[in-house]
Motif scaffolding. Structure first.
Motif, PDB file in Angstrom:
ATOM      1  N   ASP B 220       4.220  10.002 -10.344  1.00 23.31           N
ATOM      2  CA  ASP B 220       5.044   8.892 -10.834  1.00 23.31           C
ATOM      3  C   ASP B 220       4.930   7.677  -9.922  1.00 23.31           C
ATOM      4  OD1 ASP B 220       6.540  10.448  -8.915  1.00 23.31           O
ATOM      5  OD2 ASP B 220       8.301   9.255  -9.446  1.00 23.31           O
ATOM      6  N   VAL B 221       4.771   7.931  -8.598  1.00 20.75           N
ATOM      7  CA  VAL B 221       4.611   6.810  -7.662  1.00 20.75           C
ATOM      8  C   VAL B 221       3.308   6.080  -7.959  1.00 20.75           C
ATOM      9  CG1 VAL B 221       4.297   6.187  -5.241  1.00 20.75           C
ATOM     10  CG2 VAL B 221       5.968   7.932  -5.866  1.00 20.75           C
ATOM     11  N   MET B 222       2.241   6.856  -8.163  1.00 19.59           N
ATOM     12  CA  MET B 222       0.953   6.240  -8.449  1.00 19.59           C
ATOM     13  C   MET B 222       0.985   5.477  -9.774  1.00 19.59           C
ATOM     14  SD  MET B 222      -0.517   6.849  -5.741  1.00 19.59           S
ATOM     15  CE  MET B 222      -2.098   6.079  -6.040  1.00 19.59           C
ATOM     16  N   ALA B 223       1.695   6.051 -10.761  1.00 14.02           N
ATOM     17  CA  ALA B 223       1.773   5.378 -12.068  1.00 14.02           C
ATOM     18  C   ALA B 223       2.495   4.045 -11.941  1.00 14.02           C
ATOM     19  CB  ALA B 223       2.498   6.284 -13.076  1.00 14.02           C
ATOM     20  N   ALA B 224       3.613   4.042 -11.208  1.00 19.93           N
ATOM     21  CA  ALA B 224       4.375   2.797 -11.041  1.00 19.93           C
ATOM     22  C   ALA B 224       3.568   1.797 -10.219  1.00 19.93           C
ATOM     23  CB  ALA B 224       5.715   3.080 -10.380  1.00 19.93           C
ATOM     24  N   LEU B 225       2.884   2.296  -9.210  1.00 17.79           N
ATOM     25  CA  LEU B 225       2.059   1.423  -8.366  1.00 17.79           C
ATOM     26  C   LEU B 225       0.982   0.729  -9.187  1.00 17.79           C
ATOM     27  CD1 LEU B 225       1.296   0.505  -5.440  1.00 17.79           C
ATOM     28  CD2 LEU B 225      -0.215   2.470  -5.356  1.00 17.79           C
ATOM     29  N   ARG B 226       0.255   1.541  -9.952  1.00 16.36           N
ATOM     30  CA  ARG B 226      -0.791   0.981 -10.815  1.00 16.36           C
ATOM     31  C   ARG B 226      -0.223  -0.033 -11.800  1.00 16.36           C
ATOM     32  NH1 ARG B 226      -5.768   3.402 -10.882  1.00 16.36           N
ATOM     33  NH2 ARG B 226      -5.774   5.263  -9.569  1.00 16.36           N
ATOM     34  N   THR B 227       0.887   0.353 -12.434  1.00 15.69           N
ATOM     35  CA  THR B 227       1.495  -0.550 -13.412  1.00 15.69           C
ATOM     36  C   THR B 227       1.825  -1.893 -12.755  1.00 15.69           C
ATOM     37  OG1 THR B 227       2.486   1.392 -14.444  1.00 15.69           O
ATOM     38  CG2 THR B 227       3.325  -0.742 -15.140  1.00 15.69           C
ATOM     39  N   GLY B 228       2.489  -1.825 -11.589  1.00 18.12           N
ATOM     40  CA  GLY B 228       2.888  -3.053 -10.908  1.00 18.12           C
ATOM     41  C   GLY B 228       1.702  -3.914 -10.533  1.00 18.12           C
ATOM     42  N   VAL B 229       0.713  -3.307  -9.886  1.00 24.57           N
ATOM     43  CA  VAL B 229      -0.445  -4.064  -9.398  1.00 24.57           C
ATOM     44  C   VAL B 229      -1.241  -4.667 -10.555  1.00 24.57           C
ATOM     45  CG1 VAL B 229      -2.672  -3.826  -8.249  1.00 24.57           C
ATOM     46  CG2 VAL B 229      -0.632  -2.833  -7.208  1.00 24.57           C
ATOM     47  N   MET B 230      -1.488  -3.859 -11.571  1.00 23.42           N
ATOM     48  CA  MET B 230      -2.314  -4.328 -12.693  1.00 23.42           C
ATOM     49  C   MET B 230      -1.617  -5.442 -13.471  1.00 23.42           C
ATOM     50  SD  MET B 230      -5.086  -2.594 -12.483  1.00 23.42           S
ATOM     51  CE  MET B 230      -5.655  -1.130 -11.622  1.00 23.42           C
ATOM     52  N   GLU B 348      -9.118  -2.377  -5.315  1.00 20.28           N
ATOM     53  CA  GLU B 348      -9.117  -1.099  -4.596  1.00 20.28           C
ATOM     54  C   GLU B 348      -8.745   0.070  -5.505  1.00 20.28           C
ATOM     55  OE1 GLU B 348      -8.217  -2.112   0.084  1.00 20.28           O
ATOM     56  OE2 GLU B 348      -6.601  -1.329  -1.158  1.00 20.28           O
ATOM     57  N   LEU B 349      -7.702  -0.151  -6.307  1.00 19.88           N
ATOM     58  CA  LEU B 349      -7.246   0.938  -7.168  1.00 19.88           C
ATOM     59  C   LEU B 349      -8.263   1.259  -8.256  1.00 19.88           C
ATOM     60  CD1 LEU B 349      -3.451   0.116  -7.624  1.00 19.88           C
ATOM     61  CD2 LEU B 349      -4.421   2.110  -6.488  1.00 19.88           C
ATOM     62  N   LYS B 350      -8.929   0.209  -8.744  1.00 24.31           N
ATOM     63  CA  LYS B 350      -9.824   0.396  -9.878  1.00 24.31           C
ATOM     64  C   LYS B 350     -11.185   0.976  -9.432  1.00 24.31           C
ATOM     65  CE  LYS B 350     -10.469  -0.579 -14.327  1.00 24.31           C
ATOM     66  NZ  LYS B 350      -9.586   0.038 -15.301  1.00 24.31           N
ATOM     67  N   PHE B 351     -11.751   0.369  -8.370  1.00 26.11           N
ATOM     68  CA  PHE B 351     -13.121   0.749  -8.023  1.00 26.11           C
ATOM     69  C   PHE B 351     -13.227   1.744  -6.884  1.00 26.11           C
ATOM     70  CE2 PHE B 351     -13.439  -3.358 -10.184  1.00 26.11           C
ATOM     71  CZ  PHE B 351     -14.285  -2.985 -11.223  1.00 26.11           C
ATOM     72  N   LYS B 352     -12.208   1.767  -6.006  1.00 26.25           N
ATOM     73  CA  LYS B 352     -12.250   2.747  -4.925  1.00 26.25           C
ATOM     74  C   LYS B 352     -11.311   3.910  -5.212  1.00 26.25           C
ATOM     75  CE  LYS B 352     -13.513  -0.409  -1.214  1.00 26.25           C
ATOM     76  NZ  LYS B 352     -13.051  -1.027   0.048  1.00 26.25           N
ATOM     77  N   ASN B 353     -10.484   3.702  -6.266  1.00 23.45           N
ATOM     78  CA  ASN B 353      -9.534   4.724  -6.683  1.00 23.45           C
ATOM     79  C   ASN B 353      -8.559   5.109  -5.571  1.00 23.45           C
ATOM     80  OD1 ASN B 353      -8.587   5.917  -8.891  1.00 23.45           O
ATOM     81  ND2 ASN B 353      -9.895   7.741  -8.795  1.00 23.45           N
ATOM     82  N   ALA B 354      -8.378   4.223  -4.609  1.00 26.24           N
ATOM     83  CA  ALA B 354      -7.431   4.498  -3.531  1.00 26.24           C
ATOM     84  C   ALA B 354      -6.951   3.180  -2.947  1.00 26.24           C
ATOM     85  CB  ALA B 354      -8.095   5.324  -2.436  1.00 26.24           C
ATOM     86  N   LEU B 355      -5.801   3.233  -2.344  1.00 24.56           N
ATOM     87  CA  LEU B 355      -5.238   2.042  -1.733  1.00 24.56           C
ATOM     88  C   LEU B 355      -5.471   2.139  -0.236  1.00 24.56           C
ATOM     89  CD1 LEU B 355      -3.556  -0.270  -3.048  1.00 24.56           C
ATOM     90  CD2 LEU B 355      -1.528   0.930  -2.288  1.00 24.56           C
ATOM     91  N   SER B 356      -5.881   1.021   0.406  1.00 24.48           N
ATOM     92  CA  SER B 356      -5.990   1.078   1.863  1.00 24.48           C
ATOM     93  C   SER B 356      -4.597   0.901   2.454  1.00 24.48           C
ATOM     94  CB  SER B 356      -6.920  -0.006   2.379  1.00 24.48           C
ATOM     95  OG  SER B 356      -6.323  -1.270   2.170  1.00 24.48           O
ATOM     96  N   LYS B 357      -4.430   1.411   3.664  1.00 25.01           N
ATOM     97  CA  LYS B 357      -3.118   1.364   4.293  1.00 25.01           C
ATOM     98  C   LYS B 357      -2.668  -0.086   4.478  1.00 25.01           C
ATOM     99  CE  LYS B 357      -0.497   3.393   8.000  1.00 25.01           C
ATOM    100  NZ  LYS B 357      -0.523   3.769   9.395  1.00 25.01           N
ATOM    101  N   ARG B 358      -3.663  -0.929   4.845  1.00 31.02           N
ATOM    102  CA  ARG B 358      -3.310  -2.321   5.098  1.00 31.02           C
ATOM    103  C   ARG B 358      -2.818  -3.002   3.825  1.00 31.02           C
ATOM    104  NH1 ARG B 358      -7.977  -5.529   7.632  1.00 31.02           N
ATOM    105  NH2 ARG B 358      -7.723  -3.969   9.263  1.00 31.02           N
TER     106      ARG B 358
END
Lengths: 344, 454
Positions: B220-230, B348-358
């Motif tokens: 659910d965290v990842m879903a909300a994160l993706r929704t927000g960023v996109m 990052e989310l789309k092409f690396k499929n991960a978020l960097s810490k920074r």
């Protein structure tokens, strides 16, 4: 309405009347609906345990927000329907209004914060909810006192208004206790009966004080009540009010025994009777004041907006208000019955 | 010093300060709840469509923040409804025939709807069917947006009044269509709704990134994160275009405001775009100006040598330049930052499929970035309207009340204390809720799941 030089067949005549009615009904809906949840707030500090407080809050949780919207509608109609009176009335009541708004803000948010903030902050938010409810109730009573004394801004006027504020706190407590008797069970319900008993006398004192004071403020109001045949025709109002007080007293003395036997019959009587007292008092007050928004100074026709603006709003009111009442009833039906813990 | 003190006790200044404080505080919350209402509806409908639990978990978490935000919006909104009359009686006396019906329709069509169905949306699951609950969520989202519609119609009308005539010093409506759809309304409404969407999506991304940094990698965290960023990444370029169009609209109808935004004192051709300057009202010029030649003429008139009117053109009928100039730069700067961050995070989310810490830390820092852009944008438009309350019809000073300055000062002090306390409580509780969700898993929603399966 010849005495005011008003032709009720023209839009300029009947529209202000219609809006005065809408405003009065919104205010009535407000004092009853927000009255019970303010009352529950003013009782919160008397609860024995955190669990009791949770149930008390749960009983008003789904409703308080919509309840307060009636205040926005009432004041909104005053603002848009009678802008001149809005300025005069709210200007005269500037500080009590500000106090009420701060108090309403505090209690409104405390409601949410108490379950969401850190556990150790919870007693603080409970206290905030209690004090906010208390101050909001008191300031509304103060404003009522000011309204019926025609905004008398001297020591006597302030003293009387402060007293009415004090009585209104107990009136809301009575209403809130009645709500809890209806919506809860067990120890809390028994406790609520005691709270209602202790609030009854000061409620009666407030109703009495207003009934005595209003005719004394204006000879016109005095004549309205105490000339024949008005006196005889109006007699049922105080008589029924008195009867309802007696009904509440009797019900409160009988209910604990019944509840102890697991019998919930008549649990709604104190609440319904208190609402009855609100209705009668409101009717009496409206009869006294009508058609004045500020006693003997500004009447509804003098203060009204232009008929064309009122007409535009009138269509909206006629169309939308029944829908609002409809879904309000629906919401109350959804949460009908005894309250349970709220979680989401 | 004495002058300052006198100024501070001027009832008009105090009334403006108080109104500004109230409306600034108020707008923070509807801005979030308008967008969050639709985000919740999205989570809810995803859940209904896919029956994947994480959408419901996201809903359960965000509905708490929604309820808190909503409560703050309601109580600060009630304050507003009183202050129209107490602080600005001249407003209703002059333009009440326009403002009254718009405000009345807001209460009738929006306030009751959202307030009543909020109860069912929050507490009704298990008491009503899933369909009715989704409908309640719909109605709450619609209510918040309808409220924005009416209030922005009125606000836009104050900037670009239309569809009325003045009779004996009072505005009388000649066309409601022209009143509501006045020249600046479509731009302002769009600009504001997108601003709300951006505020909501950065909140969503920021709080989710906060949970992510605390090692909560649940679905659910990842879903909300993706929704927000996109959503942010899609909305921000649209917002820049809409903002530009809104600016052109301002140039046409409120040229003095635009001159202040751009920091242009002299009417001239081939106007430079001022990036940085310290406007000085005493000398009526800019100090330390850094500017790109002719650029402002190009984006304002689509001609490198186009003429733009300067502030001096308007005599004393112009807004204070400094606040408008600076607020505008803060808004634009924040917008550009939002563009960079949301695009980089979505890359990052789309092409690396991960978020960097920074990136996650930047998102957390920008949780309330929308507020900064929004409030500075409002200051641009509202201070930019001065000295008018209703452009060309009524000045702010004419509308002020006769309430004694002492009373206003007292209530202002009360409100400011209250707002400071509530705002810090709000921000800390939002983060605390996120932390609690990380620590406690999803226990809060377990019993509701039980009800659903029963």
């Amino acid at each position: 309405m010849h005495e005011f030089g008003v032709d009720l067949m023209s839009p300029g005549g009947w529209l202000p009347l219609a809006f005065a009615l809408v405003m009065a009904l919104s205010m009535l809906a407000y004092v009853i609906l927000d009255g019970y949840d303010l009352g529950v707030g003013a009782l919160l500090d008397s609860a024995d345990s955190v669990e009791q407080k949770d149930i008390m809050i749960a009983s008003i949780g789904p409703f308080w927000d919509a309840n307060e919207t009636w205040l926005v509608l009432g004041v909104g109609v005053l603002l848009v329907g009678f802008p001149m009176a809005h300025g005069v009335i709210l200007g005269a009541l500037y500080l009590p209004v500000a106090l009420m708004l701060v108090a309403l803000s505090l209690r409104g948010v405390a409601f949410d914060f108490r379950v969401k903030a850190k556990a150790q902050h919870r007693p603080l938010w409970d206290k905030t909810f209690y004090i906010g409810s208390l101050l909001a109730s008191w300031s509304q009573g103060f404003m009522l006192g000011q309204l019926i004394t025609g905004f008398q801004q001297d020591t006597a006027g302030y003293f009387f208004s402060a007293l009415i504020g004090f009585c209104l706190v107990f009136t809301y407590r009575l209403l809130g206790a009645g709500w809890l008797i209806m919506k809860t069970e067990g120890a809390l319900q028994m406790q609520a009966v005691e709270w209602a008993k202790s609030s009854l006398w000061l409620t009666a004192a407030g109703v009495f004080a207003i009934s005595v004071a209003t005719p004394l403020v204006s000879p016109r109001i005095f004549d309205k009540w105490f000339s024949f045949p008005n006196l005889l025709m109006l007699l049922p109002i105080p008589a029924m009010t008195l009867a309802l007080f007696l009904v509440i007293r009797r019900s409160l003395s009988r209910l604990p025994t019944r509840f102890a036997q697991g019998n919930q019959y008549g649990a709604g009587v104190p609440f319904a009777s208190t609402v009855g007292i609100f209705l009668l008092s409101f009717y009496g007050l409206a009869y006294s004041l009508f058609p004045w928004l500020v006693i003997d100074r500004i009447n509804i026709w003098q203060a009204a907006s232009s008929p064309e603006a009122l007409m535009v709003i009138f269509y909206g009111v006629v169309l939308v208000l029944p829908v609002i009442i409809g879904y309000t009833v629906f919401a109350y039906r959804v949460f009908w019955g005894k309250s349970t813990q709220l979680r989401y | 010093m004495e002058v300052l003190f006198m100024d501070a006790l001027d009832p008009v200044v105090l009334a403006r300060l108080q109104f500004a404080a109230n409306i600034t505080f108020h707008i923070l919350f509807p801005t979030i709840s308008i967008a969050l209402g639709w985000f919740l509806l999205f989570f809810k409908t995803r859940f209904v469509a896919t029956n994947e639990q994480h959408w419901m978990d996201a809903y359960q978490f965000w509905v708490k923040i929604f309820a808190l935000t909503f409560a703050l919006g309601v109580v600060s909104g009630i304050t507003m409804s009183f202050q129209f009359g107490t602080n600005w009686p001249g407003f209703m006396n002059t333009v009440g025939n326009v403002a009254g019906p718009l405000l009345a329709y807001e209460v009738l069509t929006a306030f009751f709807l959202e307030a009543t169905f909020l109860g069912i949306m929050l507490f009704g699951r298990g008491r009503v069917s899933e369909g009715v609950h989704t409908l309640a969520t719909w109605l709450v989202a619609l209510g918040t947006t309808a409220s924005a519609f009416w209030i922005l119609a009125l606000n836009s009308w104050m900037h670009t009044p239309a569809g009325f005539e003045m009779i004996n010093g009072q505005a009388h409506v000649t066309s409601w269509f022209e009143v509501i759809f006045n020249p600046s309304f479509p731009y302002r409404m769009t600009h504001m709704l997108i601003a709300s969407g951006l505020t909501g999506s950065f909140l969503l991304a920021g709080i989710s990134a906060y949970r992510w940094l605390k090692n909560d990698r649940s679905k659910d965290v990842m879903a909300a994160l993706r929704t927000g960023v996109m959503v942010a990444a899609v909305l921000i370029p649209v917002q820049i275009v809409v903002g530009d169009l809104h600016g052109l609209n301002t140039l046409k109808y409120q040229p003095a405001k635009l001159a202040a935004m751009e920091g242009i004192w002299e009417t001239q051709k081939g106007v430079p775009a001022v990036l940085f300057a310290i406007p000085d009202k005493a000398t009526q010029s800019n100090h330390y100006e850094i500017a790109i030649p002719k650029l402002a003429s190009f984006y304002l008139t689509h001609d490198w040598n186009g003429e733009v009117k300067g502030i001096k053109e308007f005599g004393d009928q112009h807004p204070p330049v400094g606040p408008v100039f600076w607020a505008f730069r803060i808004m634009v700067g924040m917008g550009l930052l939002m563009l960079a961050v949301s695009w980089f995070a979505s890359y990052e989310l789309k092409f690396k499929n991960a978020l960097s810490k920074r990136t996650a830390m930047v998102l957390v820092a920008m949780t309330f970035a929308g507020w900064v852009a929004l409030v500075s944008g409002w200051y641009v438009t509202e201070i930019g309207r001065q000295p008018w309350l209703v452009h060309g019809v009524l000045t702010t000073a004419q509308a002020a009340s006769k309430v004694p300055a002492g009373n206003i000062a007292l209530s202002l002090a009360m409100y400011l204390t209250l707002y400071a306390a509530l705002l810090s409580a709000y921000v800390s509780v939002v983060f605390y809720l996120a932390k609690k969700a990380v620590d406690g898993g999803h226990e809060a929603s377990t019993d509701l799941k039980g009800i659903r399966h029963a």
